[in-house]
Write a protein that holds these residues in place. Structure first.
Motif, short mmCIF file in Angstrom:
data_model
loop_
_atom_site.label_atom_id
_atom_site.label_comp_id
_atom_site.label_asym_id
_atom_site.label_seq_id
_atom_site.Cartn_x
_atom_site.Cartn_y
_atom_site.Cartn_z
N GLY A 67 0.80 -1.22 0.00
CA GLY A 67 0.00 0.00 0.00
C GLY A 67 0.83 1.26 0.00
N SER A 72 -7.75 10.01 3.66
CA SER A 72 -9.15 9.70 3.43
C SER A 72 -10.01 10.61 4.29
CB SER A 72 -9.46 8.23 3.76
OG SER A 72 -10.85 8.02 3.67
N THR A 97 -2.15 7.10 7.22
CA THR A 97 -3.17 6.12 6.89
C THR A 97 -2.67 5.44 5.62
OG1 THR A 97 -4.91 7.54 7.78
CG2 THR A 97 -5.59 5.82 6.26
N ARG A 99 -3.38 2.95 2.39
CA ARG A 99 -4.38 2.34 1.50
C ARG A 99 -3.68 1.30 0.64
NH1 ARG A 99 -6.79 3.08 -3.84
NH2 ARG A 99 -8.91 2.27 -3.69
N PRO A 101 -4.35 -0.32 -2.60
CA PRO A 101 -5.27 -0.18 -3.72
C PRO A 101 -5.82 -1.50 -4.26
CG PRO A 101 -3.34 1.20 -4.05
CD PRO A 101 -3.07 0.33 -2.86
N THR A 104 -8.52 -2.37 -1.98
CA THR A 104 -9.37 -1.25 -1.55
C THR A 104 -9.60 -1.32 -0.05
OG1 THR A 104 -11.44 -2.39 -2.13
CG2 THR A 104 -10.48 -0.93 -3.80
N TRP A 106 -7.98 0.02 3.85
CA TRP A 106 -7.20 1.03 4.56
C TRP A 106 -6.87 0.53 5.96
CZ3 TRP A 106 -6.35 6.13 2.69
CH2 TRP A 106 -7.03 6.47 1.51
N ASP A 122 -12.76 -1.08 5.03
CA ASP A 122 -12.94 -1.74 3.75
C ASP A 122 -13.84 -0.89 2.85
OD1 ASP A 122 -13.14 -3.69 1.71
OD2 ASP A 122 -14.94 -4.50 2.63
N GLU A 123 -13.32 -0.46 1.71
CA GLU A 123 -14.11 0.35 0.79
C GLU A 123 -15.26 -0.41 0.16
OE1 GLU A 123 -11.51 2.03 -2.16
OE2 GLU A 123 -10.35 3.12 -0.68
#
Length: 154
Positions: A67, A72, A97, A99, A101, A104, A106, A122-123
């Motif tokens: 990451g 965010s 923070t 992320r 990708p 998705t 964090w 979790d996105e």
């Protein structure tokens, strides 16, 4: 522009335990992230996804090095609302923070006055879990949160 509504489930106390960090394959890592997502989504006891995150992800060198540091505003707003609702000082966001990708996903930590919080988000499910503790060997106040964009009226 939409405002943010935070849905906070319930809290639970639990002590942290220490582990040794190890590496694993990207396929195994993907499976573990998927599993923590499902645990977070379905958990009635939040120590289950919390323990899994720490034992099966946070202690893996590949996960912790994956990451990129990012920002965010959504997560920051959620953590501020949680702090306000719990009577904690608002978190200082001077800590990174991260992320990941490809997942998705964090994770990071924040300081709430004299308390330290570790979180993951979790996105896909728009859900996260934060554990806040007064000291690293003490009890952990666990809060699952869901972010929901609420359209503003005209």
């Amino acid at each position: 522009m939409a405002t943010l509504a935070i849905v906070v489930d319930h809290c639970l106390d639990r002590a942290l335990k220490g582990c040794i960090m190890v590496a694993e394959s990207s396929t195994a890592l993907r499976v573990r992230v998927s599993h923590v997502r499902e645990l977070l989504r379905t958990a009635k006891q939040f120590d289950v996804p919390w323990s899994y995150f720490h034992d099966e992800l946070a202690m893996k060198a590949d996960f912790m090095s994956a990451g990129q540091v990012g920002e965010s505003p959504l997560i920051d707003a959620a953590l501020e609302r949680i702090a306000d609702s719990r009577g904690w000082q608002r978190p200082r966001s001077e800590h990174p923070t991260v992320r990941i990708p490809e997942f998705t996903f964090w994770h990071g930590f924040r300081v709430f006055g004299t308390r330290t919080g570790i979180f993951f988000y979790d996105e896909h499910t728009c859900q996260g879990l934060i554990g806040v503790m007064g000291n690293l060997n003490g009890q952990v106040d666990l809060v699952r949160f869901t972010t929901v964009a609420v359209p503003q009226g005209d």
